[in-house]
Design a protein around this motif. Structure first.
Motif, short mmCIF file in Angstrom:
data_model
loop_
_atom_site.label_atom_id
_atom_site.label_comp_id
_atom_site.label_asym_id
_atom_site.label_seq_id
_atom_site.Cartn_x
_atom_site.Cartn_y
_atom_site.Cartn_z
N THR A 172 6.65 -9.86 -2.97
CA THR A 172 6.26 -9.46 -4.32
C THR A 172 5.99 -7.97 -4.39
O THR A 172 6.44 -7.30 -5.33
CB THR A 172 5.01 -10.25 -4.77
N GLN A 173 5.28 -7.44 -3.42
CA GLN A 173 4.97 -6.01 -3.44
C GLN A 173 6.24 -5.17 -3.26
O GLN A 173 6.39 -4.13 -3.90
CB GLN A 173 3.94 -5.69 -2.35
N ILE A 174 7.13 -5.61 -2.40
CA ILE A 174 8.40 -4.88 -2.21
C ILE A 174 9.20 -4.89 -3.51
O ILE A 174 9.72 -3.85 -3.93
CB ILE A 174 9.21 -5.49 -1.05
N LEU A 175 9.30 -6.05 -4.14
CA LEU A 175 10.06 -6.13 -5.40
C LEU A 175 9.42 -5.31 -6.51
O LEU A 175 10.11 -4.62 -7.25
CB LEU A 175 10.18 -7.60 -5.82
N ARG A 176 8.09 -5.35 -6.61
CA ARG A 176 7.41 -4.53 -7.63
C ARG A 176 7.65 -3.05 -7.39
O ARG A 176 7.82 -2.28 -8.31
CB ARG A 176 5.91 -4.80 -7.61
N ARG A 177 7.63 -2.65 -6.14
CA ARG A 177 7.87 -1.24 -5.80
C ARG A 177 9.28 -0.83 -6.21
O ARG A 177 9.51 0.25 -6.75
CB ARG A 177 7.64 -1.03 -4.30
#
Length: 188
Positions: A172-177
């Motif tokens: 999730t954090q990678i995709l949000r970034r």
């Protein structure tokens, strides 16, 4: 997170394309072998169910889950043909697990509209909640069907929820970034 990107200017086509993407994610997660990450004894498909609810919202998540369950049921019926005895049919499909998947997608879709969900600790806690619903639903379904390992399976594999929740948080954090850029993550 589904509001951060669109595939098409028309809402109907955008919905169809996002549903196809979510279905592809569910299918890909279902094909990951259970023992890929040491210590994880839960199916990665459950992580996919939580992710589509959190990432795509309730409407797209429910459509993708319905499509996934239909295709999987047809595949299972084609590979392992059963008699039309409803008890055997229900046992083989794991109706309790499928109901748990629906509850999880609905809850994750509702929580995805909450603004605090973008914070990593809330993402992790919400993912843990969704995986817990799936885990307990699966264990109760096994126990209800007189499978002796139902309660022991619940107890012995609960720690795997935290590993899958960490995987969901990381993805999730990678995709949000990737979708929002660097400014959201680093402040001066």
């Amino acid at each position: 997170m589904a509001n951060l990107f669109t595939f098409h200017s028309q809402p109907r086509w955008d919905f169809i394309l996002k549903t196809a993407l979510a279905w592809g994610l569910l299918t890909a997660m279902a094909w990951i072998p259970v023992g890929l990450i040491p210590g994880t004894a839960l199916p990665f498909a459950w992580a996919g169910v939580v992710m589509i609810g959190m990432w795509m919202g309730m409407r797209v998540g429910m459509a993708a889950l319905l499509l996934h369950q239909l295709v999987f049921t047809l595949y299972q019926w084609a590979v392992h043909p059963l008699s039309f005895d409803t008890t055997t049919w229900a046992l083989s499909l794991g109706v309790g697990v499928k109901i748990s998947e629906w509850i999880t997608v609905i809850l994750m879709g509702v929580l995805s509209t909450w603004k605090e969900i973008t914070k990593p600790w809330w993402t992790y806690l919400v993912a843990t909640l969704g995986l817990t619903i799936l885990h307990v639903g699966g264990g109760l379904w096994m126990h209800a069907q007189n499978i002796a390992l139902g309660w022991k399976w619940l107890q012995s594999h609960y720690s795997a929820i935290f590993i899958l929740a960490a995987l969901i948080l990381m993805l999730t954090q990678i995709l949000r970034r990737l979708l929002t850029g660097r400014e959201q993550f680093y402040s001066k």
